[in-house]
Design a protein around this motif. Structure first.
Motif, PDB file in Angstrom:
ATOM      1  N   UNK A   1       4.598   4.224 -17.443  1.00 48.11           N
ATOM      2  CA  UNK A   1       4.175   5.220 -16.520  1.00 48.11           C
ATOM      3  C   UNK A   1       4.820   6.300 -15.878  1.00 48.11           C
ATOM      4  N   UNK A   2       6.560   5.636 -16.262  1.00 49.45           N
ATOM      5  CA  UNK A   2       7.483   6.487 -15.513  1.00 49.45           C
ATOM      6  C   UNK A   2       7.593   6.315 -14.067  1.00 49.45           C
ATOM      7  N   UNK A   3       7.239   4.933 -13.640  1.00 49.25           N
ATOM      8  CA  UNK A   3       7.304   4.600 -12.502  1.00 49.25           C
ATOM      9  C   UNK A   3       8.876   4.104 -11.802  1.00 49.25           C
ATOM     10  N   UNK A   4       9.302   3.810 -10.804  1.00 49.90           N
ATOM     11  CA  UNK A   4      10.613   3.460 -10.497  1.00 49.90           C
ATOM     12  C   UNK A   4      10.527   2.016 -10.527  1.00 49.90           C
ATOM     13  N   UNK A   5      11.757   1.503 -11.190  1.00 53.31           N
ATOM     14  CA  UNK A   5      11.824   0.098 -11.312  1.00 53.31           C
ATOM     15  C   UNK A   5      13.318  -0.219 -11.213  1.00 53.31           C
ATOM     16  N   UNK A   6      13.668  -1.386 -10.256  1.00 48.99           N
ATOM     17  CA  UNK A   6      14.997  -1.449 -10.009  1.00 48.99           C
ATOM     18  C   UNK A   6      15.976  -1.817 -11.167  1.00 48.99           C
ATOM     19  N   UNK A   7      15.314  -2.561 -11.992  1.00 45.76           N
ATOM     20  CA  UNK A   7      16.190  -2.924 -13.278  1.00 45.76           C
ATOM     21  C   UNK A   7      16.629  -1.730 -13.894  1.00 45.76           C
ATOM     22  N   UNK A   8      15.523  -1.063 -14.155  1.00 42.62           N
ATOM     23  CA  UNK A   8      15.826   0.236 -14.878  1.00 42.62           C
ATOM     24  C   UNK A   8      16.782   1.290 -14.269  1.00 42.62           C
ATOM     25  N   UNK A   9      16.571   1.412 -13.041  1.00 44.37           N
ATOM     26  CA  UNK A   9      17.284   2.405 -12.134  1.00 44.37           C
ATOM     27  C   UNK A   9      18.763   1.901 -12.072  1.00 44.37           C
TER      28      UNK A   9
ATOM     29  N   UNK B   1      11.061  -7.580 -13.157  1.00 43.99           N
ATOM     30  CA  UNK B   1      10.765  -7.971 -14.727  1.00 43.99           C
ATOM     31  C   UNK B   1       9.493  -7.902 -15.057  1.00 43.99           C
ATOM     32  N   UNK B   2       8.640  -8.405 -14.489  1.00 44.71           N
ATOM     33  CA  UNK B   2       7.221  -8.359 -15.036  1.00 44.71           C
ATOM     34  C   UNK B   2       6.595  -6.974 -15.098  1.00 44.71           C
ATOM     35  N   UNK B   3       7.080  -6.027 -14.105  1.00 41.88           N
ATOM     36  CA  UNK B   3       6.537  -4.709 -14.106  1.00 41.88           C
ATOM     37  C   UNK B   3       7.436  -3.764 -15.081  1.00 41.88           C
ATOM     38  N   UNK B   4       8.694  -4.127 -15.649  1.00 43.06           N
ATOM     39  CA  UNK B   4       9.285  -3.313 -15.998  1.00 43.06           C
ATOM     40  C   UNK B   4       8.715  -2.632 -17.365  1.00 43.06           C
ATOM     41  N   UNK B   5       8.153  -3.336 -18.219  1.00 47.52           N
ATOM     42  CA  UNK B   5       7.436  -2.528 -19.530  1.00 47.52           C
ATOM     43  C   UNK B   5       6.296  -1.403 -18.998  1.00 47.52           C
TER      44      UNK B   5
ATOM     45  N   UNK C   1      -1.695  -3.597 -19.642  1.00 47.06           N
ATOM     46  CA  UNK C   1      -2.432  -2.330 -19.107  1.00 47.06           C
ATOM     47  C   UNK C   1      -1.782  -1.923 -17.562  1.00 47.06           C
ATOM     48  N   UNK C   2      -1.674  -0.615 -17.357  1.00 41.12           N
ATOM     49  CA  UNK C   2      -1.421  -0.246 -16.232  1.00 41.12           C
ATOM     50  C   UNK C   2      -2.041  -0.802 -14.908  1.00 41.12           C
ATOM     51  N   UNK C   3      -1.384  -0.958 -14.100  1.00 35.63           N
ATOM     52  CA  UNK C   3      -2.070  -1.530 -12.270  1.00 35.63           C
ATOM     53  C   UNK C   3      -3.256  -0.537 -11.968  1.00 35.63           C
ATOM     54  N   UNK C   4      -3.963  -1.411 -11.467  1.00 35.30           N
ATOM     55  CA  UNK C   4      -5.262  -0.529 -10.901  1.00 35.30           C
ATOM     56  C   UNK C   4      -4.640   0.053  -9.636  1.00 35.30           C
TER      57      UNK C   4
ATOM     58  N   UNK D   1       0.856  -1.122   0.199  1.00 28.03           N
ATOM     59  CA  UNK D   1       0.114   0.106   0.052  1.00 28.03           C
ATOM     60  C   UNK D   1       0.937   1.296  -0.103  1.00 28.03           C
ATOM     61  N   UNK D   2       1.940   1.406   0.874  1.00 33.97           N
ATOM     62  CA  UNK D   2       2.768   2.393   0.994  1.00 33.97           C
ATOM     63  C   UNK D   2       3.475   2.614  -0.413  1.00 33.97           C
ATOM     64  N   UNK D   3       3.878   1.635  -1.008  1.00 28.82           N
ATOM     65  CA  UNK D   3       4.470   1.753  -2.246  1.00 28.82           C
ATOM     66  C   UNK D   3       3.623   2.310  -3.327  1.00 28.82           C
ATOM     67  N   UNK D   4       2.243   1.844  -3.672  1.00 30.40           N
ATOM     68  CA  UNK D   4       1.379   2.404  -4.203  1.00 30.40           C
ATOM     69  C   UNK D   4       0.938   3.892  -4.000  1.00 30.40           C
ATOM     70  N   UNK D   5       1.009   4.241  -2.717  1.00 29.33           N
ATOM     71  CA  UNK D   5       0.964   5.653  -2.235  1.00 29.33           C
ATOM     72  C   UNK D   5       2.011   6.538  -2.831  1.00 29.33           C
ATOM     73  N   UNK D   6       3.164   5.952  -2.741  1.00 33.44           N
ATOM     74  CA  UNK D   6       4.495   6.754  -3.083  1.00 33.44           C
ATOM     75  C   UNK D   6       4.545   6.794  -4.587  1.00 33.44           C
ATOM     76  N   UNK D   7       4.148   5.975  -5.330  1.00 27.21           N
ATOM     77  CA  UNK D   7       3.915   6.044  -6.643  1.00 27.21           C
ATOM     78  C   UNK D   7       2.689   6.862  -7.281  1.00 27.21           C
ATOM     79  N   UNK D   8       1.821   7.135  -6.282  1.00 23.19           N
ATOM     80  CA  UNK D   8       0.692   7.888  -6.821  1.00 23.19           C
ATOM     81  C   UNK D   8      -0.093   7.015  -7.963  1.00 23.19           C
TER      82      UNK D   8
END
Length: 384
Positions: free
Chosen positions: A224-232, A215-219, A320-323, A102-109
């Motif tokens: 969306x411009x969200x932070x991803x450990x592989x990309x970062x 890996x699953x979330x990277x695309x 499609x983006x996360x809900x 939840x905190x991660x979702x809040x931080x990412x808006x």
């Protein structure tokens, strides 16, 4: 429900599927009993492994099972469910880790959580789950502070991570949290000698969970411009796959050093399904059953000329983006009320939008285990 260990029903033979469902339902009902109906939304596939490990180290007793009443998620059928300290520990861990999501979702808006009033409400829910998880943990003698500390350190590490930062520095808090949870199952079971190997298995499990989620979330994160450990950190998918394979192998080795009364289900979930999870995340799914894809070979599809299949190594197309958290809760309630989580061949995850298989799917068996050797732990294994 979320989690990386989502077993194909056809690999859970000889009553193991019934056992798996018993632990899944046991976790759900332990959450309801201790923390109310709403807490059941944190039921997840990975959390039940804590319950599985606890029971695997103890002598089976009649009090470890009870018959639960009809439930929409089981098609209004009764079923035997796991009960006891293992299920309650799994509930405690699930609550704390769900609060972290939840905190991660809040931080990412994410979604509706971009709005301040809803973000504030979500934070209150997360705080309540932290407190509830700590209360149950304390009743079992397990200090959830190590989990909360890991969650808090994770955000700080992500803020300073950049190109050249070792990926394992980013996964460390998750590793520490899961190591503590896995190790404490040995304490509950009265097998202190298992603490060290299970801590190692938990550490590598946390690493793998973090890697596969990235890996699953990277695309979608890139879109969306969200932070991803592989990309970062600038880590390639090839390097991520190497780390994932090393983690799977290390978990198998750690399990060999632990003593189990009946470790069949734990073995299948942690020695076999984790490999399938890695294959699924990297696009080399190991099950040929409809809805899982792939060719049935453990290493994924391979062309007749010996080359890699088309598109292997490339990033999958964005999904499609996360809900947002609240929107996902609404979808979860709808899936429960219509029994789709239980009875559908396939449904869309309420938060991740990833494709999931209904947990009561009873389709014909597939050729998941072709080419495997046998071992004492199960009828489909090459790690004996």
């Amino acid at each position: 429900m979320f989690g990386i260990v989502r077993p194909c029903a056809h690999r859970l033979a000889d009553g193991l599927r019934t056992e798996w469902m018993a632990h899944l339902c046991g976790l759900c009902l332990a959450l309801r009993a201790d923390h109310g109906q709403f807490s059941r939304v944190v039921t997840n596939y990975d959390g039940l492994i804590v319950s599985v490990l606890t029971e695997a180290q103890t002598e089976r007793a009649a009090r470890q099972r009870r018959t639960a009443g009809p439930c929409p998620l089981r098609g209004m059928r009764t079923a035997p469910i796991a009960r006891g300290e293992g299920a309650r520990l799994a509930a405690s861990v699930s609550l704390v880790l769900a609060s972290a999501k939840i905190r991660d979702h809040v931080a990412d808006g994410d979604g509706l959580l971009r709005r301040r009033p809803l973000a504030a409400a979500a934070r209150r829910v997360a705080h309540g789950w932290d407190w509830a998880g700590a209360r149950t943990g304390a009743e079992l003698g397990f200090d959830t502070a190590v989990l909360v500390d890991a969650v808090e350190r994770q955000q700080g590490i992500e803020m300073v991570a950049g190109p050249g930062t070792p990926l394992l520095a980013v996964t460390e808090p998750t590793e520490t949290a899961t190591a503590a949870a896995f190790a404490y199952t040995a304490v509950l079971a009265g097998r202190p000698g298992n603490s060290a190997p299970l801590a190692e298995a938990g550490r590598l499990f946390g690493r793998l969970a973090h890697l596969l989620d990235a890996v699953e979330d990277q695309p979608a994160d890139a879109a969306s411009g969200a932070w991803n450990p592989l990309t970062a950190t600038g880590t390639s998918r090839a390097e991520a796959r190497r780390l994932a394979d090393d983690a799977v192998h290390g978990i198998r080795l750690a399990l060999r050093d632990a003593e189990f009364t009946d470790g069949r289900l734990a073995h299948v979930l942690l020695a076999h399904e984790l490999r399938a999870s890695a294959d699924r995340a990297f696009g080399t799914t190991a099950c040929a059953h409809e809805g899982h894809g792939g060719s049935g070979a453990p290493g994924g599809p391979v062309r007749q000329d010996g080359g890699l299949p088309p598109g292997f190594g490339q990033q999958p197309p964005p999904r499609p983006g996360r809900r947002g958290f609240l929107a996902g809760c609404a979808v979860f309630v709808g899936l429960c009320c219509t029994c789709r989580i239980c009875c559908a061949d396939e449904y869309e995850g309420p938060w991740s939008r990833k494709k999931r298989e209904g947990c009561c799917d009873q389709s014909d068996c597939c050729d998941c285990c072709d080419g495997c050797d046998c071992c004492d732990a199960c009828s489909c294994c090459d790690c004996g």
